[in-house]
Design a protein around this motif. Structure first.
Motif, PDB file in Angstrom:
ATOM      1  N   PRO A  36       7.180  13.063 -12.532  1.00  0.00           N
ATOM      2  CA  PRO A  36       6.136  13.976 -13.005  1.00  0.00           C
ATOM      3  C   PRO A  36       6.731  15.309 -13.457  1.00  0.00           C
ATOM      4  O   PRO A  36       7.775  15.753 -12.950  1.00  0.00           O
ATOM      5  N   ILE A  64       1.288  13.633 -14.507  1.00  0.00           N
ATOM      6  CA  ILE A  64       1.800  12.331 -14.090  1.00  0.00           C
ATOM      7  C   ILE A  64       2.240  11.537 -15.326  1.00  0.00           C
ATOM      8  O   ILE A  64       1.515  11.477 -16.329  1.00  0.00           O
ATOM      9  N   PRO A 102       4.122   3.807 -10.639  1.00  0.00           N
ATOM     10  CA  PRO A 102       4.729   4.678  -9.634  1.00  0.00           C
ATOM     11  C   PRO A 102       5.909   4.006  -8.952  1.00  0.00           C
ATOM     12  O   PRO A 102       5.986   2.778  -8.888  1.00  0.00           O
ATOM     13  N   LYS A 151      -2.652  13.093  -6.852  1.00  0.00           N
ATOM     14  CA  LYS A 151      -2.601  11.632  -6.828  1.00  0.00           C
ATOM     15  C   LYS A 151      -1.942  11.108  -8.108  1.00  0.00           C
ATOM     16  O   LYS A 151      -2.273  11.563  -9.207  1.00  0.00           O
ATOM     17  N   TRP A 152      -1.036  10.143  -7.933  1.00  0.00           N
ATOM     18  CA  TRP A 152      -0.436   9.512  -9.103  1.00  0.00           C
ATOM     19  C   TRP A 152      -1.506   8.764  -9.902  1.00  0.00           C
ATOM     20  O   TRP A 152      -1.452   8.705 -11.139  1.00  0.00           O
ATOM     21  N   SER A 153      -2.489   8.201  -9.233  1.00  0.00           N
ATOM     22  CA  SER A 153      -3.475   7.330  -9.891  1.00  0.00           C
ATOM     23  C   SER A 153      -4.275   8.041 -10.965  1.00  0.00           C
ATOM     24  O   SER A 153      -4.587   7.454 -12.011  1.00  0.00           O
ATOM     25  N   VAL A 163       7.776  12.424  -4.770  1.00  0.00           N
ATOM     26  CA  VAL A 163       6.831  11.345  -5.031  1.00  0.00           C
ATOM     27  C   VAL A 163       6.846  10.428  -3.816  1.00  0.00           C
ATOM     28  O   VAL A 163       7.910   9.916  -3.431  1.00  0.00           O
ATOM     29  N   THR A 206      -0.219   6.727  -4.255  1.00  0.00           N
ATOM     30  CA  THR A 206       1.088   7.360  -4.396  1.00  0.00           C
ATOM     31  C   THR A 206       0.839   8.850  -4.613  1.00  0.00           C
ATOM     32  O   THR A 206       0.042   9.233  -5.475  1.00  0.00           O
ATOM     33  N   VAL A 221       2.067  12.966  -5.101  1.00  0.00           N
ATOM     34  CA  VAL A 221       3.072  13.828  -5.702  1.00  0.00           C
ATOM     35  C   VAL A 221       2.857  15.242  -5.187  1.00  0.00           C
ATOM     36  O   VAL A 221       1.749  15.783  -5.296  1.00  0.00           O
TER      37      VAL A 221
END
Length: 324
Positions: free
Chosen positions: A192, A206, A211, A242-244, A286, A307, A309
């Motif tokens: 990221p 992101i 991930p 959030k990575w999502s 991460v 996942t 960050v």
């Protein structure tokens, strides 16, 4: 008897201190030592009295110490600023460096001082005026000028039934910057990216990719201060996303003050990001679910399956106090 690191009190104890301070009946000394001016923003703003005036402070810095008379009445919360600093008045949420000692008011025994947790031989430590976690320091230091030396006497009733009275002496030295001051590093491809506001708050972007399955670390800045060891208490600014979907789920920046916690009190991936880093460093980490809040289906109720960050500025550290 030892108190836990940083002489922490609960928020309920601070409320008790506030009530005791507002309703105390102790007569202040006719010629009290300097104290902070009353301010509606102060949570307690305790005033000087016969007890706090009677505490004899000697030395400064690592040699800061006090003699606690055995005649103190401990009828209310009292605070005497024995030496008034030249800086601005401190408010809740401030992060400063300084020295402190905490004594059992009944016996005069030293319970803990800053040399117990200082990361070096200076005896100096970071002190966070956080009402939720370190309210003893809020009560002692708030609304007094930076650079002041202070004596505070607290009756046992402020700590609940069966509580023992406490005497605190403290000296503040300087404000600690709330962003990491280390040397900037080149970014790592594939992780990221981060942009920063003028104040230093990060915005995390992101990448459009899957991930990682292992913890990934990137030093955005490399500091040259004391190195964080397992079990230390770290003082940080951080933002977690959030990575999502890139949404921020937690941020000390949004709360308006740094945070402090033991490295052993966070998820494994966050612990990996802290331990071994030097104060002044800024780290991007991460954290896959296995090293965070566990595997499972992603949902809006918690962080399971996410996942995570984080961008973390490491501002200061205290060593874990030795058990005694």
């Amino acid at each position: 008897m030892r108190i836990r690191p940083l002489a922490a009190l609960s928020a309920a104890a601070l409320s008790a201190l506030v009530l005791a301070g507002c309703s105390g009946s102790g007569e202040p000394d006719a010629t009290p030592s300097p104290t902070s001016t009353s301010d509606s923003a102060c949570l307690l703003d305790a005033q000087p009295g016969a007890d706090s005036d009677a505490v004899e402070i000697t030395g400064s810095g690592a040699d800061l110490a006090a003699t606690v008379p055995d005649s103190l009445a401990f009828e209310d919360v009292q605070r005497t600023v024995t030496t008034e600093g030249s800086g601005d008045d401190l408010a809740a949420g401030a992060l400063v460096s300084g020295f402190y000692s905490v004594y059992d008011g009944s016996s005069g025994e030293l319970l803990q001082d800053s040399s117990d947790t200082s990361p070096d031989d200076s005896g100096e430590v970071p002190i966070l005026l956080d009402p939720q976690s370190y309210s003893l320091f809020v009560a002692t230091l708030e609304c007094a000028p930076l650079g002041s030396t202070i004596a505070m006497t607290i009756p046992g009733s402020a700590f609940g039934e069966g509580g023992s009275p406490v005497v605190v002496v403290a000296e503040t030295t300087e404000l600690i910057p709330t962003t990491a001051g280390g040397e900037e590093q080149e970014p790592v491809d594939g992780l990221p990216t981060v942009e920063f506001s003028e104040e230093g708050a990060p915005t995390i972007s992101i990448p459009d990719s899957e991930p990682p399955t292992e913890v990934q670390l990137e030093q955005l800045k490399t500091g040259d201060g004391p190195v964080v060891e397992p079990g230390d208490t770290v003082f940080v600014q951080y933002t977690g996303a959030k990575w999502s979907d890139g949404s921020v789920f937690d941020s000390s920046w949004e709360r308006g003050q740094p945070a402090a916690f033991a490295t052993t009190g966070v998820v494994e991936g966050f612990q990996q990001a802290l331990e071994g880093q030097a104060v002044g460093s800024q780290v991007l980490v991460v954290i896959p679910p296995a090293f965070g809040y566990g595997e499972g289906e992603i949902n809006d109720a918690d962080l399971t399956g996410e996942t995570l960050v984080f961008v973390v500025d490491i501002l200061g550290v205290q060593r874990a106090a030795a058990a005694q």
